[in-house]
Enzyme design. Sequence first.
Site, PDB file in Angstrom:
ATOM      1  N   ASP A   1      81.704 -56.163  -0.487  1.00  0.00           N
ATOM      2  CA  ASP A   1      81.771 -55.778   0.929  1.00  0.00           C
ATOM      3  C   ASP A   1      80.379 -55.734   1.555  1.00  0.00           C
ATOM      4  OD1 ASP A   1      84.484 -55.596   0.941  1.00  0.00           O
ATOM      5  OD2 ASP A   1      84.562 -53.416   0.671  1.00  0.00           O
TER       6      ASP A   1
ATOM      7  N   SER B   1      92.999 -61.492   7.626  1.00  0.00           N
ATOM      8  CA  SER B   1      92.225 -60.524   6.868  1.00  0.00           C
ATOM      9  C   SER B   1      92.025 -59.299   7.764  1.00  0.00           C
ATOM     10  CB  SER B   1      90.893 -61.198   6.553  1.00  0.00           C
ATOM     11  OG  SER B   1      90.086 -60.340   5.849  1.00  0.00           O
ATOM     12  N   LEU B   2      91.355 -58.290   7.292  1.00  0.00           N
ATOM     13  CA  LEU B   2      91.099 -57.119   8.134  1.00  0.00           C
ATOM     14  C   LEU B   2      89.607 -56.874   8.217  1.00  0.00           C
ATOM     15  CD1 LEU B   2      93.741 -54.620   6.692  1.00  0.00           C
ATOM     16  CD2 LEU B   2      93.734 -55.538   9.001  1.00  0.00           C
TER      17      LEU B   2
ATOM     18  N   GLU C   1      98.138 -46.547   6.954  1.00  0.00           N
ATOM     19  CA  GLU C   1      98.798 -46.940   5.700  1.00  0.00           C
ATOM     20  C   GLU C   1      97.770 -47.097   4.580  1.00  0.00           C
ATOM     21  OE1 GLU C   1     100.684 -50.632   6.859  1.00  0.00           O
ATOM     22  OE2 GLU C   1     101.451 -49.722   8.708  1.00  0.00           O
TER      23      GLU C   1
ATOM     24  N   LYS D   1      95.680 -48.503   1.746  1.00  0.00           N
ATOM     25  CA  LYS D   1      95.478 -49.932   1.451  1.00  0.00           C
ATOM     26  C   LYS D   1      95.508 -50.139  -0.056  1.00  0.00           C
ATOM     27  CE  LYS D   1      92.304 -53.679   2.691  1.00  0.00           C
ATOM     28  NZ  LYS D   1      91.882 -54.127   1.380  1.00  0.00           N
TER      29      LYS D   1
ATOM     30  N   ARG E   1      98.582 -65.685  -0.659  1.00  0.00           N
ATOM     31  CA  ARG E   1      97.826 -65.823   0.577  1.00  0.00           C
ATOM     32  C   ARG E   1      97.010 -67.116   0.619  1.00  0.00           C
ATOM     33  NH1 ARG E   1      93.594 -61.590   3.221  1.00  0.00           N
ATOM     34  NH2 ARG E   1      92.323 -62.062   1.426  1.00  0.00           N
TER      35      ARG E   1
ATOM     36  N   GLU F   1     102.174 -56.186  -0.641  1.00  0.00           N
ATOM     37  CA  GLU F   1     101.208 -56.226  -1.735  1.00  0.00           C
ATOM     38  C   GLU F   1     101.906 -56.192  -3.090  1.00  0.00           C
ATOM     39  OE1 GLU F   1      98.436 -56.466  -0.206  1.00  0.00           O
ATOM     40  OE2 GLU F   1      96.852 -56.187  -1.689  1.00  0.00           O
TER      41      GLU F   1
ATOM     42  N   LYS G   1      96.761 -49.463  12.087  1.00  0.00           N
ATOM     43  CA  LYS G   1      97.302 -50.520  12.952  1.00  0.00           C
ATOM     44  C   LYS G   1      97.771 -49.881  14.248  1.00  0.00           C
ATOM     45  CE  LYS G   1      99.116 -52.855   8.902  1.00  0.00           C
ATOM     46  NZ  LYS G   1     100.301 -53.066   8.090  1.00  0.00           N
TER      47      LYS G   1
ATOM     48  N   CYS H   1      73.324 -29.901 -39.935  1.00  0.00           N
ATOM     49  CA  CYS H   1      72.647 -30.545 -38.808  1.00  0.00           C
ATOM     50  C   CYS H   1      72.726 -29.621 -37.602  1.00  0.00           C
ATOM     51  CB  CYS H   1      73.335 -31.878 -38.504  1.00  0.00           C
ATOM     52  SG  CYS H   1      72.677 -32.706 -37.062  1.00  0.00           S
TER      53      CYS H   1
HETATM   54  S1  IVH Z   1      98.160 -55.723   7.090  1.00  0.00           S
HETATM   55  C1  IVH Z   1      96.868 -58.519   9.803  1.00  0.00           C
HETATM   56  N1  IVH Z   1      98.679 -53.570   5.742  1.00  0.00           N
HETATM   57  O1  IVH Z   1      94.553 -55.801   2.838  1.00  0.00           O
HETATM   58  C2  IVH Z   1      96.796 -57.467   8.860  1.00  0.00           C
HETATM   59  N2  IVH Z   1      97.268 -55.179   4.728  1.00  0.00           N
HETATM   60  O2  IVH Z   1      92.059 -57.170   4.016  1.00  0.00           O
HETATM   61  C3  IVH Z   1      96.631 -57.876   7.465  1.00  0.00           C
HETATM   62  N3  IVH Z   1      96.561 -54.628   2.454  1.00  0.00           N
HETATM   63  O3  IVH Z   1      95.444 -59.172   2.813  1.00  0.00           O
HETATM   64  C4  IVH Z   1      97.556 -57.289   6.564  1.00  0.00           C
HETATM   65  N4  IVH Z   1      97.627 -52.704   2.332  1.00  0.00           N
HETATM   66  O4  IVH Z   1      96.202 -57.691   0.879  1.00  0.00           O
HETATM   67  C5  IVH Z   1      98.017 -54.740   5.734  1.00  0.00           C
HETATM   68  N5  IVH Z   1      99.279 -51.624   4.675  1.00  0.00           N
HETATM   69  C6  IVH Z   1      98.629 -52.778   4.666  1.00  0.00           C
HETATM   70  C7  IVH Z   1      97.867 -53.222   3.560  1.00  0.00           C
HETATM   71  C8  IVH Z   1      97.192 -54.439   3.630  1.00  0.00           C
HETATM   72  C9  IVH Z   1      96.857 -53.564   1.692  1.00  0.00           C
HETATM   73  C10 IVH Z   1      95.697 -55.736   2.037  1.00  0.00           C
HETATM   74  C11 IVH Z   1      96.341 -57.079   2.137  1.00  0.00           C
HETATM   75  C12 IVH Z   1      95.521 -57.841   3.124  1.00  0.00           C
HETATM   76  C13 IVH Z   1      94.207 -57.141   3.021  1.00  0.00           C
HETATM   77  C14 IVH Z   1      93.406 -57.280   4.274  1.00  0.00           C
END
Ligand code: IVH
Length: 676
Positions: free
Chosen positions: A38, A83-84, A117, A119, A140, A177, A285, A434
């Site tokens: 990261d 991705s996020l 949520e 992760k 993916r 996931e 989100k 010892c």
């Molecule tokens: S939403 C558009 N929700 O995180 C949003 N992702 O870096 C993308 N992940 O590829 C997915 N928990 O592998 C979402 N509650 C969750 C998640 C989640 C884990 C992972 C997933 C995604 C990555 C994004």
Amino acid sequence: MNEKLLKKEYSKKILEIQKYNKAYYDKSASIISDSEYDRLKKEIFDLEKKYNFLKDPKSPSLIVGYKPSKNFKKLKHKVQMLSLSNAFNKEDLENFEKRIINYLNVKKDFKIEYSAEPKIDGISASLIYKNGKFITGLSRGDGKEGEDITENLKTIKDIPRKILEKNFPKEIDIRGEVFIKNSDFKKLSNKFANPRNAASGSLRQKDSKETKKIPLKFIAYTFGFEKNMKIKSQSEFLMNLDKWGFKTNPFNKKIVGIENLLKNYNLIEQKRDALDFDIDGIVYKVNDFKIQKRLGNVANAPRWAIAHKFSANSGISKILNIEIQIGRTGALTPVAKIKPINIGGVVVSNATLHNEDEIKRKDIREGDIATIERAGDVIPHITSIDKKKRPQNSQKFTFPLKCPSCGSNTIKDYNFITKKKDAVRRCSSEGYECEKVSIEKIKHFVSKEAFNIEGFGKKIVENFWSLNLIKLPQDIFKLDYDKLKSIEGWGVQSVSNLKYSIDQRKKIPLEKFIYALGIRHIGLENAKLISRFLKNIKNFLALSKINNFDELLNIDGIGETQIKSIRNFFNNETNLKVINDLDKILSIQDSIEFKKDGLLKNKTFMLTGKLNGMSRAEAKSLIEQNSGSIISNISKKLDYLIVGEKATKRKVDQAKDLNIKILDQSDWLKMLNKSS
Ligand code: IVH
């Protein structure tokens, strides 16, 4: 820095991240820690933001993940798998919200509702359903194109094959996931470095029979394309996922306001170690789908979501020196003293190096720059070292061949089971010869599971040892309390408390006494078996006279290894003096006869939570006295889980999953014909 140098620096970082991506996505192996990854990604983003001329088509800001493997058919995702972006602190979250408010052009105090949520750190997958039937499953891949892993995904029980619910869209791509529970990961052979790699590796097996061998789980959280879905928000969608038969994360929550996001984040971070799956942050989100739609995406991440990452569980520091610690059984354990660093809120200054072989294998040296990992209640350890940063005059570490405490030779035992020499080197002296071993033996003697002398901690043992007050366990019961009162740090009250705790423990069950002696290979269970067999202290002391240790072989569970160790113990004069002196001072209670055909015969139990008016130890012995047995893991072998106050939810859920009977205290007491 001039443009040319900047470009060079930037390209180097892109090449580096590509190398990590290749390992991660193609070989399912992480070669650096997530936090370092990261950090590198952030460095690239920062450079791109600052210098417009820096842009590489292979930059992580433009592509997601890595090209799909050649093992599988490739298929395009109808809707890209995004991705996020990451947030690391409050400021990042405030900026995230500000950007949304500006984009929507609403008032500054506009309340945004989020779906928060956890992760899960696994592998994302996309499941395509048509007319309620699971048709195709994709990985993916690079976000645009994934691998067809349908057959492998079909081995996962959490993925419904057919959904009959009325409001399930005619066509939908459910995303979530794939992961493996930590408890299941522990049961696997150590082919994979961590649960994530195990999940990824097994999901991408060519042969789905191989995938089936690993208990993969699936948690759903979003969707790609859909036809005619009438749902209006993420939280409503999550609720429907449950109804449709998918698993969702039990810690998902609807939240308004940054302060509340932070509260939830802290709460979950505290729980993190106790969870049976790895999470690396919380995803926020925007809850309303209409607002999500308006916000749309930037490059490869949505504007309406962000991942709030947990603080790193690893860090980089310098090994100042390597110290050899000596344990109660004489084991020499190398420990790296490192320049103190903060890892996830805890200052770490020691990291275990496990044993001599580990140092050799990784060629770990004093002065090295190392990556240290600290996860859960595991002792911090070194995962890798950076050989490029090694000082020129660095020298290989030589493991001492003599015990650093008493100078005796050190030995590596031959293990008859593995037919190899042990990795651990030990001081060859028998116990009290010892100094370091003696101190550790006394610490063990007073410890919770043994004599449990309250207030007699490790520091006091060390202190009393250096003051020559105790050299052998029996000295604890011969302390000169008047003299103690005049020692710095002690007063009338504290001495009287200590005397009280010590006197309380003069009456002790035989099994605790045997365990407290710290005979190698004789832990609590074996001590219990021996005490039940020998029944009283006389028979135990007589072992030294009759010199017939083989009779112990009649005990189910005691083998050659234990007998050899007991023989060594009794062949030593000091040990004999210790047990004979203690016998004179203490009242060692006979072993309790357990009923052979008690009410709980052939039944296994596990306890979770606090019982009312009864300690855990008492409950355990009540079970054993009635011919039941205690087991420490939830598995099919468990018959009953006894649930007290504040029980661990995970254990209860696990038991429910396996159809194990759950009892509260009064149900259990009824089995014993007792009432609560
Ligand atoms: S939403 C558009 N929700 O995180 C949003 N992702 O870096 C993308 N992940 O590829 C997915 N928990 O592998 C979402 N509650 C969750 C998640 C989640 C884990 C992972 C997933 C995604 C990555 C994004």
